[in-house]
Design a protein around this motif. Structure first.
Motif, PDB file in Angstrom:
ATOM      1  N   ALA A 288      77.703  44.086  74.799  1.00 21.00           N
ATOM      2  CA  ALA A 288      76.978  45.202  74.185  1.00 21.00           C
ATOM      3  C   ALA A 288      76.587  46.225  75.240  1.00 21.00           C
ATOM      4  CB  ALA A 288      75.747  44.692  73.453  1.00 21.00           C
ATOM      5  N   ASN A 289      76.147  45.753  76.383  1.00 22.65           N
ATOM      6  CA  ASN A 289      75.775  46.663  77.455  1.00 22.65           C
ATOM      7  C   ASN A 289      76.971  47.496  77.908  1.00 22.65           C
ATOM      8  OD1 ASN A 289      73.520  44.205  78.851  1.00 22.65           O
ATOM      9  ND2 ASN A 289      73.125  45.844  77.388  1.00 22.65           N
ATOM     10  N   CYS A 290      78.057  46.819  78.171  1.00 19.68           N
ATOM     11  CA  CYS A 290      79.261  47.525  78.623  1.00 19.68           C
ATOM     12  C   CYS A 290      79.716  48.552  77.585  1.00 19.68           C
ATOM     13  CB  CYS A 290      80.400  46.551  78.883  1.00 19.68           C
ATOM     14  SG  CYS A 290      80.133  45.476  80.291  1.00 19.68           S
TER      15      CYS A 290
ATOM     16  N   LEU B 225      71.040  47.448  63.058  1.00 19.53           N
ATOM     17  CA  LEU B 225      70.049  46.496  63.562  1.00 19.53           C
ATOM     18  C   LEU B 225      69.739  46.837  65.005  1.00 19.53           C
ATOM     19  CD1 LEU B 225      68.355  43.889  63.584  1.00 19.53           C
ATOM     20  CD2 LEU B 225      70.452  42.648  64.132  1.00 19.53           C
ATOM     21  N   ILE B 226      68.480  47.048  65.279  1.00 15.62           N
ATOM     22  CA  ILE B 226      68.076  47.283  66.661  1.00 15.62           C
ATOM     23  C   ILE B 226      67.219  46.117  67.112  1.00 15.62           C
ATOM     24  CG2 ILE B 226      66.875  48.820  68.243  1.00 15.62           C
ATOM     25  CD1 ILE B 226      67.346  51.074  66.359  1.00 15.62           C
ATOM     26  N   ALA B 227      67.682  45.422  68.129  1.00 17.54           N
ATOM     27  CA  ALA B 227      66.926  44.308  68.679  1.00 17.54           C
ATOM     28  C   ALA B 227      66.775  44.537  70.170  1.00 17.54           C
ATOM     29  CB  ALA B 227      67.633  42.984  68.411  1.00 17.54           C
ATOM     30  N   PRO B 228      65.745  43.999  70.767  1.00 14.97           N
ATOM     31  CA  PRO B 228      65.501  44.281  72.176  1.00 14.97           C
ATOM     32  C   PRO B 228      66.579  43.700  73.092  1.00 14.97           C
ATOM     33  CG  PRO B 228      63.522  43.432  71.124  1.00 14.97           C
ATOM     34  CD  PRO B 228      64.652  43.223  70.171  1.00 14.97           C
ATOM     35  N   GLU B 229      66.955  42.455  72.865  1.00 16.54           N
ATOM     36  CA  GLU B 229      67.888  41.832  73.805  1.00 16.54           C
ATOM     37  C   GLU B 229      68.382  40.525  73.223  1.00 16.54           C
ATOM     38  OE1 GLU B 229      66.008  39.989  77.035  1.00 16.54           O
ATOM     39  OE2 GLU B 229      64.063  39.914  76.054  1.00 16.54           O
TER      40      GLU B 229
ATOM     41  N   HIS C 240      72.569  47.356  67.849  1.00 11.60           N
ATOM     42  CA  HIS C 240      72.151  48.044  69.072  1.00 11.60           C
ATOM     43  C   HIS C 240      71.130  47.200  69.806  1.00 11.60           C
ATOM     44  CE1 HIS C 240      73.787  52.228  68.605  1.00 11.60           C
ATOM     45  NE2 HIS C 240      74.081  51.696  67.429  1.00 11.60           N
ATOM     46  N   LEU C 241      71.319  47.061  71.100  1.00 12.23           N
ATOM     47  CA  LEU C 241      70.362  46.338  71.926  1.00 12.23           C
ATOM     48  C   LEU C 241      69.567  47.353  72.722  1.00 12.23           C
ATOM     49  CD1 LEU C 241      71.131  43.748  70.910  1.00 12.23           C
ATOM     50  CD2 LEU C 241      72.545  43.336  72.907  1.00 12.23           C
ATOM     51  N   SER C 242      68.286  47.397  72.450  1.00 11.16           N
ATOM     52  CA  SER C 242      67.483  48.460  73.064  1.00 11.16           C
ATOM     53  C   SER C 242      67.038  48.090  74.461  1.00 11.16           C
ATOM     54  CB  SER C 242      66.274  48.769  72.196  1.00 11.16           C
ATOM     55  OG  SER C 242      65.540  47.591  71.948  1.00 11.16           O
ATOM     56  N   GLY C 243      67.156  46.814  74.810  1.00 12.13           N
ATOM     57  CA  GLY C 243      66.822  46.404  76.163  1.00 12.13           C
ATOM     58  C   GLY C 243      65.427  46.780  76.591  1.00 12.13           C
TER      59      GLY C 243
END
Lengths: 365, 365
Positions: free
Chosen positions: A107-109, B89-93, B120-123
């Motif tokens: 996902a990051n990449c 879907l937005i999740a932190p990690e 989406h990973l909001s990190g």
DNA sequence: TATTGCTATGCAATCGATTGCAATCGCAGT
DNA sequence: ACTGCGATTGCAATCGATTGCATAGCAATA
């Protein structure tokens, strides 16, 4: 210090803007055009930064668009442009802690490359995988990342068809026929070899294997392990090879294994998650790891170092894998699709000796 | 047996079909229309199963479409229909093992409801979260699931704007102002209370807290815990409250905590992942859990039962949460958006006593 | 036979962008 | 004054579906 304050300030302003913009929701090019007294084509060009529009006009349009919070309608744009800036990812599941790590990296990449991610969890089910593939295709994703589970065989036919019809696809994990496609895999074969040598060096001669049948060909952990150990003169009795498919099976296998005469002094487990269950059962049976029996896993999960005793295992740099995985795909997407030959990328693995493996007990039993 | 064979057979045929269909890739309605000698409108209607088209014609068209592997172009369809059958879907990690469990459940529910998932990973980064929100909006997803991280405050303003402008959004986790929206949260407050009582019953009077500042208001684990324990007559010294932000901090906190005089007999950790580090450090310092000191976590991660000693913790049925989460959203999407009042759904938590908590040692030290 | 009514089909507009091509304008050169 | 050119801008087609409305065909009825 000051620069941080400014950054925060800028961020807040941006937020303010966004909140404001929403009041008038979902405008289209033509709305902005009307506001600016030009045609929608001009607005489109202006917002795309085209040199074809007068600088003053462009700036005026930009200001208006900004003020009213215009945001392009991607689905219309996608239709016209015939691409979606979206990559589809099919992974088996998230329960096995190996996959989250991988998906996170991917996902990051993907995000860094400016794509969105459409995630499908196939849940080890081949029909599901097929449906995901079809769905992704219908949604016209620009490319597909397919993490083959421990099966991954059947649906790969459809994937192959997709691939042939021009859809960029990269696979993670080996499967029969993988050579015809782009794929990325950890060097499980070498990992298995390292474990074998490790165990041999520790003097183990009576080893049990708890594995799965997954047909990973040249990369099959179990097969390679058994061969390498045989190379060192240790043959693993057929009765000491356990094929398991569930956690329940593992428990059964351990029970049975403990009845075996003479009792094995080491266990090679197909995965860390299996190894952990093994340790738990061993412990419940009153045996000490590694004093009475050594256990080795595979994957180097984060938790592997937390369990007690910390697990000896084999792992590879998962970020590197993910990176290779999505880079290959984005290359395919942007570059000519059929340009280069399909490539198999094999990323190295390394043995991580921890506490769960030790010397052969002097007198077994 | 036979039925299985048939099912497999059917599946294989379907696969064959699919593979075949791909040969002629990406046809459109009009191609099928030409083939069938009708207009594309008729094909569209036929494939949609409309009663407006003659049965014989429909069947002929279906056959042709099938033979040639026609699959609708979703992006064109989406544009026309003004919805996408996609949920964001937005999740932190995914690194913190709590989230994969959640995402897995959510993905299943979403899939069962016939939607695709845009992940989406909001990190933990608020600007990222904002970008994800914008991206999702531009892609015209039908609704958004937003898992607030341990911050979740700022971008929620934009989310609020989106919500007001008609985009269905459901939040997971409490944040200031959550009452104005649909949200789902575990009953962390009650969980914290249960832990407090558990520790009190075991006779602990000198308790340390290792937590995070997350402003979860009425659901803030740490605050509720401290209050409940005070209710039982035990006040937690300010020097025994550690605020941490990284794994490094945890290690430091434990070190410091062990210097404290008299040494605490129990530690309440904000999360299982923290508790596990705590146990590890305690062990490294030569202390036994729970004989010398009790440790309690929060979340009931899968691994919590694997570590040794198995972790006493609090958890809630994550499937139920996920279910409530996506059901609320799909209801909003299909039902009138502003129809019902926003609802907060609080799902109960339960204490799971395992080995890491025990009676107060008789003579501390 | 003319009218009505129903079924089945096609035409054309629409969703919201992008972009090739044509058109307009102003101004310089002859 | 006329031509030509460069700089801007607008028109209209296009992407691939869906769908309201018009219409053609045909049978039933008066």
């Amino acid at each position: 210090m000051q620069s941080i304050a400014i950054a925060v300030d800028t961020y807040c302003n941006r937020l303010q803007d966004c909140v404001y913009r929403l009041q008038s929701h979902m405008l289209k090019l033509e709305d902005i055009a009307k506001l600016a007294g030009v045609s929608h084509s001009t607005v489109s060009r202006a917002l795309a930064g085209s040199t074809l529009v007068n600088r003053a006009t462009r700036e005026r349009i930009e200001a208006i668009a900004n003020d009213h919070g215009y945001q392009v309608n991607q689905v219309a744009r996608n239709l016209k442009l015939q691409h979606t800036n979206t990559i589809g990812l099919i992974a088996p599941e998230l329960s096995n802690p190996y996959y989250p790590k991988l998906v996170q990296s991917i996902a990051n990449c993907v995000g860094d490359s400016g794509y969105s991610l459409q995630l499908h969890l196939s849940g080890k089910d081949q029909e599901n995988e097929l449906n995901s593939l079809i769905n992704l295709r219908n949604n016209r994703v620009d490319g597909i990342l397919l993490v083959t589970g421990e099966h991954g065989l059947v649906a790969s036919e459809y994937a192959a068809g997709l691939h042939k019809s021009g859809m960029p696809i990269v696979f993670m994990g080996w499967f029969p026929g993988a050579e015809d496609f782009d794929f990325v895999t950890g060097d499980d074969a070498d990992g298995a070899r390292q474990i074998a040598r490790h165990l041999l060096e520790l003097g183990h001669k009576n080893i049990a294997v708890i594995g799965k049948t997954v047909h990973r060909g040249p990369f099959d952990r179990t097969t390679v392990f058994i061969n390498e150990v045989a190379q060192g003169g240790v043959v693993i009795d057929i009765g000491n090879r356990y094929e398991i498919t569930s956690e329940q099976d593992v428990i059964l296998a351990v029970k049975q294994l403990l009845q075996t005469e003479p009792r094995p002094t080491a266990i090679f487990a197909y995965q860390d998650s299996i190894a952990m269950v093994v340790c738990k059962e061993l412990h419940a049976a009153g045996l000490r790891v590694p004093d009475d029996i050594s256990v080795i896993g595979f994957d180097d999960l984060d938790i592997a170092s937390f369990v007690s005793p910390a697990l000896t295992t084999v792992g590879c740099h998962i970020d590197a894998m993910a990176h290779a995985f999505v880079n290959r795909l984005t290359d395919r997407i942007s570059g000519g699709s059929a340009a280069a030959q399909p490539t198999g990328i094999v990323v190295p693995t390394v043995l991580i000796p921890r506490q769960s493996s030790g010397n052969t007990p002097l007198k077994p039993r």
